[in-house]
Design a protein around this motif. Structure first.
Motif, mmCIF file in Angstrom:
data_model
loop_
_atom_site.group_PDB
_atom_site.id
_atom_site.type_symbol
_atom_site.label_atom_id
_atom_site.label_comp_id
_atom_site.label_asym_id
_atom_site.label_seq_id
_atom_site.Cartn_x
_atom_site.Cartn_y
_atom_site.Cartn_z
ATOM 1 N N VAL A 1 -5.997 -3.879 20.505
ATOM 2 C CA VAL A 1 -5.654 -4.320 19.153
ATOM 3 C C VAL A 1 -6.739 -5.282 18.680
ATOM 4 C CG1 VAL A 1 -3.174 -3.948 19.357
ATOM 5 C CG2 VAL A 1 -4.122 -6.145 19.996
ATOM 6 N N ASP A 2 -7.003 -5.259 17.391
ATOM 7 C CA ASP A 2 -8.038 -6.095 16.775
ATOM 8 C C ASP A 2 -7.419 -7.431 16.398
ATOM 9 O OD1 ASP A 2 -10.047 -7.268 15.280
ATOM 10 O OD2 ASP A 2 -10.369 -5.523 13.992
ATOM 11 N N ILE A 3 -7.896 -8.510 17.032
ATOM 12 C CA ILE A 3 -7.409 -9.854 16.704
ATOM 13 C C ILE A 3 -8.563 -10.720 16.197
ATOM 14 C CG2 ILE A 3 -5.392 -9.777 18.221
ATOM 15 C CD1 ILE A 3 -7.068 -11.506 20.219
ATOM 16 N N THR A 4 -9.573 -10.082 15.636
ATOM 17 C CA THR A 4 -10.728 -10.801 15.112
ATOM 18 C C THR A 4 -10.277 -11.854 14.110
ATOM 19 O OG1 THR A 4 -12.113 -8.864 15.441
ATOM 20 C CG2 THR A 4 -12.940 -10.536 13.907
ATOM 21 N N GLY A 5 -10.816 -13.052 14.262
ATOM 22 C CA GLY A 5 -10.468 -14.153 13.373
ATOM 23 C C GLY A 5 -9.383 -15.054 13.930
ATOM 24 N N THR A 6 -8.780 -14.671 15.049
ATOM 25 C CA THR A 6 -7.749 -15.499 15.669
ATOM 26 C C THR A 6 -8.374 -16.798 16.163
ATOM 27 O OG1 THR A 6 -6.373 -13.631 16.324
ATOM 28 C CG2 THR A 6 -6.146 -15.630 17.628
ATOM 29 N N THR A 7 -7.754 -17.914 15.832
ATOM 30 C CA THR A 7 -8.259 -19.208 16.286
ATOM 31 C C THR A 7 -7.362 -19.828 17.356
ATOM 32 O OG1 THR A 7 -7.128 -20.292 14.439
ATOM 33 C CG2 THR A 7 -9.453 -19.705 14.125
ATOM 34 N N ASP A 8 -6.122 -19.365 17.457
ATOM 35 C CA ASP A 8 -5.183 -19.894 18.449
ATOM 36 C C ASP A 8 -4.798 -18.766 19.392
ATOM 37 O OD1 ASP A 8 -3.124 -21.011 19.906
ATOM 38 O OD2 ASP A 8 -1.878 -21.514 18.176
ATOM 39 N N ALA A 9 -5.289 -18.834 20.629
ATOM 40 C CA ALA A 9 -5.033 -17.761 21.607
ATOM 41 C C ALA A 9 -3.543 -17.576 21.870
ATOM 42 C CB ALA A 9 -5.764 -18.053 22.908
ATOM 43 N N ALA A 10 -2.755 -18.617 21.678
ATOM 44 C CA ALA A 10 -1.311 -18.513 21.905
ATOM 45 C C ALA A 10 -0.605 -17.800 20.753
ATOM 46 C CB ALA A 10 -0.709 -19.902 22.101
ATOM 47 N N ASP A 11 -1.295 -17.642 19.634
ATOM 48 C CA ASP A 11 -0.700 -17.004 18.453
ATOM 49 C C ASP A 11 -1.720 -16.051 17.822
ATOM 50 O OD1 ASP A 11 1.112 -16.404 16.415
ATOM 51 O OD2 ASP A 11 0.478 -18.117 15.185
ATOM 52 N N PRO A 12 -2.038 -14.944 18.520
ATOM 53 C CA PRO A 12 -3.058 -14.020 17.982
ATOM 54 C C PRO A 12 -2.598 -13.352 16.695
ATOM 55 C CG PRO A 12 -2.014 -13.085 19.924
ATOM 56 C CD PRO A 12 -1.474 -14.479 19.772
ATOM 57 N N ARG A 13 -3.526 -13.131 15.799
ATOM 58 C CA ARG A 13 -3.263 -12.489 14.514
ATOM 59 C C ARG A 13 -3.886 -11.101 14.498
ATOM 60 N NH1 ARG A 13 0.648 -15.486 12.129
ATOM 61 N NH2 ARG A 13 0.185 -17.670 12.540
ATOM 62 N N LEU A 14 -3.088 -10.109 14.134
ATOM 63 C CA LEU A 14 -3.578 -8.734 14.061
ATOM 64 C C LEU A 14 -4.341 -8.500 12.768
ATOM 65 C CD1 LEU A 14 -0.378 -6.761 15.105
ATOM 66 C CD2 LEU A 14 -2.358 -7.267 16.523
ATOM 67 N N ARG A 15 -5.461 -7.817 12.887
ATOM 68 C CA ARG A 15 -6.136 -7.334 11.681
ATOM 69 C C ARG A 15 -5.568 -5.961 11.383
ATOM 70 N NH1 ARG A 15 -12.308 -8.576 10.737
ATOM 71 N NH2 ARG A 15 -12.407 -6.399 11.251
ATOM 72 N N THR A 16 -5.351 -5.690 10.125
ATOM 73 C CA THR A 16 -4.736 -4.426 9.723
ATOM 74 C C THR A 16 -5.607 -3.725 8.694
ATOM 75 O OG1 THR A 16 -3.426 -5.499 7.992
ATOM 76 C CG2 THR A 16 -2.411 -5.322 10.174
ATOM 77 N N LEU A 17 -5.224 -2.505 8.395
ATOM 78 C CA LEU A 17 -5.884 -1.692 7.376
ATOM 79 C C LEU A 17 -4.880 -1.402 6.272
ATOM 80 C CD1 LEU A 17 -7.425 0.987 9.769
ATOM 81 C CD2 LEU A 17 -8.586 -1.006 8.802
ATOM 82 N N LEU A 18 -5.371 -0.908 5.157
ATOM 83 C CA LEU A 18 -4.503 -0.439 4.087
ATOM 84 C C LEU A 18 -4.733 1.050 3.890
ATOM 85 C CD1 LEU A 18 -4.818 -3.266 1.408
ATOM 86 C CD2 LEU A 18 -2.937 -2.862 2.992
ATOM 87 N N SER A 19 -3.632 1.764 3.660
ATOM 88 C CA SER A 19 -3.741 3.191 3.362
ATOM 89 C C SER A 19 -4.342 3.356 1.979
ATOM 90 C CB SER A 19 -2.353 3.846 3.413
ATOM 91 O OG SER A 19 -1.590 3.446 2.282
#
Length: 133
Positions: free
Chosen positions: A47-65
């Motif tokens: 999964v792409d978590i690029t831009g996550t700054t807190d390893a304990a709370d990773p943020r998913l990068r998503t796409l738009l249809s």
């Protein structure tokens, strides 16, 4: 106490899923679709978590249809994730490798309409109904 599965190495590649994706792309029929749906539930997925700054709370990068609806990109390897990122930003790409079933369960955390496997190359979209069903 339940034992947690060992972590996936950064070099991990879900070869079984990649082969199923390639086979389905070359010959889309019910047999190759069934094989793809089975393969996507095995091994690990990136999964792409690029831009996550807190390893304990990773943020998913998503796409738009094309209709502006959220799509969850999933990758068969970190190399495939990097193919989906502009060349100048590839060094900053961040990833997390999860067991496939955990990665697919992320579809239920938001209003994702689909997942897209390896969007930088094969780009196969699987509707949510096939992921959660």
């Amino acid at each position: 106490m339940a034992r947690r599965a060992p972590a996936f190495p950064k070099s991990y590649s879900n070869r079984q899923l990649r082969k199923a994706l390639e086979t389905f792309a070359a010959l889309p029929n019910r047999t190759t679709l069934d094989a793809l749906l089975a393969a996507m539930r095995t091994g690990g997925l990136v999964v792409d978590i690029t831009g996550t700054t807190d390893a304990a709370d990773p943020r998913l990068r998503t796409l738009l249809s094309t209709e502006g609806e959220p799509v969850l990109p999933l990758f068969t390897s970190i190399a495939e994730l990097r193919l989906a990122v502009p060349e100048e930003a590839r060094a900053e790409a961040q990833a997390m490798i999860l067991p496939a079933r955990e990665a697919l369960a992320l579809v239920e955390t938001a209003d994702f309409v689909a997942v897209q496997f390896d969007p930088g190359s094969i780009g196969q979209v699987i509707k949510r109904d096939y992921v959660t069903g």
